[in-house]
Design an enzyme around this catalytic site. Structure first.
Site, mmCIF file in Angstrom:
data_model
loop_
_atom_site.group_PDB
_atom_site.id
_atom_site.type_symbol
_atom_site.label_atom_id
_atom_site.label_comp_id
_atom_site.label_asym_id
_atom_site.label_seq_id
_atom_site.Cartn_x
_atom_site.Cartn_y
_atom_site.Cartn_z
ATOM 1 N NE ARG A 111 -2.623 0.294 3.489
ATOM 2 C CZ ARG A 111 -2.065 0.811 4.574
ATOM 3 N NH1 ARG A 111 -1.736 2.091 4.588
ATOM 4 N NH2 ARG A 111 -1.813 0.070 5.630
ATOM 5 C CE LYS A 167 -13.834 6.816 -18.723
ATOM 6 N NZ LYS A 167 -13.586 6.814 -17.269
ATOM 7 C CE1 TYR A 174 -18.145 9.697 -15.147
ATOM 8 C CE2 TYR A 174 -16.831 10.018 -13.173
ATOM 9 C CZ TYR A 174 -17.583 9.202 -13.995
ATOM 10 O OH TYR A 174 -17.781 7.883 -13.652
ATOM 11 C CG ASP A 191 -11.135 14.893 -15.432
ATOM 12 O OD1 ASP A 191 -10.451 14.342 -16.322
ATOM 13 O OD2 ASP A 191 -12.019 14.289 -14.803
#
Length: 380
Positions: free
Chosen positions: A46, A194, A98, A169
């Site tokens: 992590r 994407k 979005y 973004d």
């Protein structure tokens, strides 16, 4: 190196025993330490992973940033950035953003004592619109799903004069087409699901910045919230980003051809794409991006049925998301922006008939023929 070369050669790792051309996938959840008081760089997955670190180093080069951090999804990346805020802070966002981002600010901010405001047009923003509570301006340019363009330099200049950070973004454009940090943006976020991944087979997000203090905090948030990218998913990005420029060149070439076809067809009332809204937005986009990307939205003319049109398509699959090699179509009002209240959707222009196309790498003649056939079948 040019970005076309960098995405391929920049990830080669020769600091491993067998000099593999891609970094090994380190799956270990924990790492053996030499002795007390002499701890190595990696201790627990992590907190750090060599595969993820290799990709983050590469992406920082691609983005042109000092730092980059990989997350488990685009929303995990955006959430990490929003975790920089404190109670009493305020965020301005463009009104067609979005749907997942809107869901977060409308559903989570109130629990944290953070406020937000949706802005119709950041290009009309003035100093009077920036009250003392505003800490972030969050921009999508081009926006989702109406592809509106924001002048990054102008907003950054205005924001920085008031000590406000600007977050962009850049999912639709990618660093191949638009380098937001070059225009003074403080933090860039991506849904790497994407175009960075490019094959609809991984969820991932990215945060990039040149700000040392922001980077330190983002790394802390990544480790603390635990939404970092797994080694296997990191490998998917390593594989996917190598073809970023090739895929986007083909997709944008297809997109231009499709726009030309749709704008000349009697069955299409409106085609939305980066720069289509006005001459001013076209000029701004041309200044800050190298092309228009591969996402467009359309509205059919009166006398054409949207349901029949979508049903008649063979090569545009009805599905959310974008940026993969395959062409997709969706209905934003109910598939990506369903979290928006109906009244807000209507105010913005996200009507029920708006359809968003994500153009893939298929043969453009096949795609155009598919659209033509579906339009023919959709005429009432």
């Amino acid at each position: 190196m040019k970005i076309d070369t960098l995405v391929v050669k920049g990830i080669e790792s020769h600091d491993n025993p067998h000099k593999a051309v891609i970094p090994p996938i380190y799956l270990a959840s924990t790492y053996i330490q030499d002795e007390l008081g002499n701890f190595q760089e990696y201790a627990y997955q992590r907190g750090g992973n060599p595969t993820r670190a290799a990709f983050e180093k590469l992406f920082a080069q691609v983005e042109g940033s000092k730092y980059a951090y990989a997350f488990a999804s685009g929303m995990a990346a955006t959430t990490a950035v929003f975790n920089l805020l404190k109670t009493g802070d305020k965020v301005l966002l463009n009104n067609n953003v979005y749907g997942g981002t809107y869901r977060y600010v409308s559903g989570i901010f109130q629990n944290q004592g953070i406020s937000y405001e949706m802005v119709d047009d950041f290009n009309a923003l003035t100093e009077a619109d920036l009250d003392d509570k505003v800490r972030f301006i969050f921009i999508e340019t081009p926006s989702n799903p109406l592809l509106r363009v924001t002048d990054l330099e102008r907003v950054v200049r205005l924001a920085h004069s008031k000590g406000i950070k600007v977050i962009a973004d850049n999912t639709f454009m990618t660093p191949y087409c638009q380098k937001c940090l070059n225009f003074g943006v403080d933090i860039v976020v991506y849904s790497a699901t994407k175009y960075i991944g490019g094959h609809a087979d991984v969820l991932a997000g990215l945060v990039a910045t040149n700000d040392d203090a922001v980077a330190e905090r983002i790394k802390f948030i990544q480790k603390t919230l635990g939404a970092m990218l797994s080694p296997f998913d990191t490998y998917s990005l390593i594989r996917g980003i190598k073809t970023l420029s090739v895929r986007m060149d083909r997709q944008m070439d297809n997109t231009h051809a499709i726009i030309d076809f749709l704008e000349s067809h009697e069955g299409v009332k409106t085609v939305h794409y980066a720069g289509s809204h006005s001459r001013e937005e076209k000029a701004v986009h041309s200044k800050q991006a190298k092309d228009i990307g591969a996402v467009i939205s359309i509205e059919l003319a009166d006398g054409y049925d949207e349901t029949a049109f979508v049903k008649g398509l063979k090569f545009f699959d009805l599905a959310v998301s974008l940026g993969g090699v395959e062409s997709l179509i969706c209905q934003p009002a109910f598939m990506t922006h369903e979290s928006y209240p109906a009244q807000l959707r209507a105010q913005i222009g996200i009507n029920d008939g708006l359809l968003r196309l994500a153009v893939g790498i298929e043969n453009k003649d096949d795609l155009i023929a598919d659209l033509a056939g579906a339009l023919k079948g959709a005429k009432k």
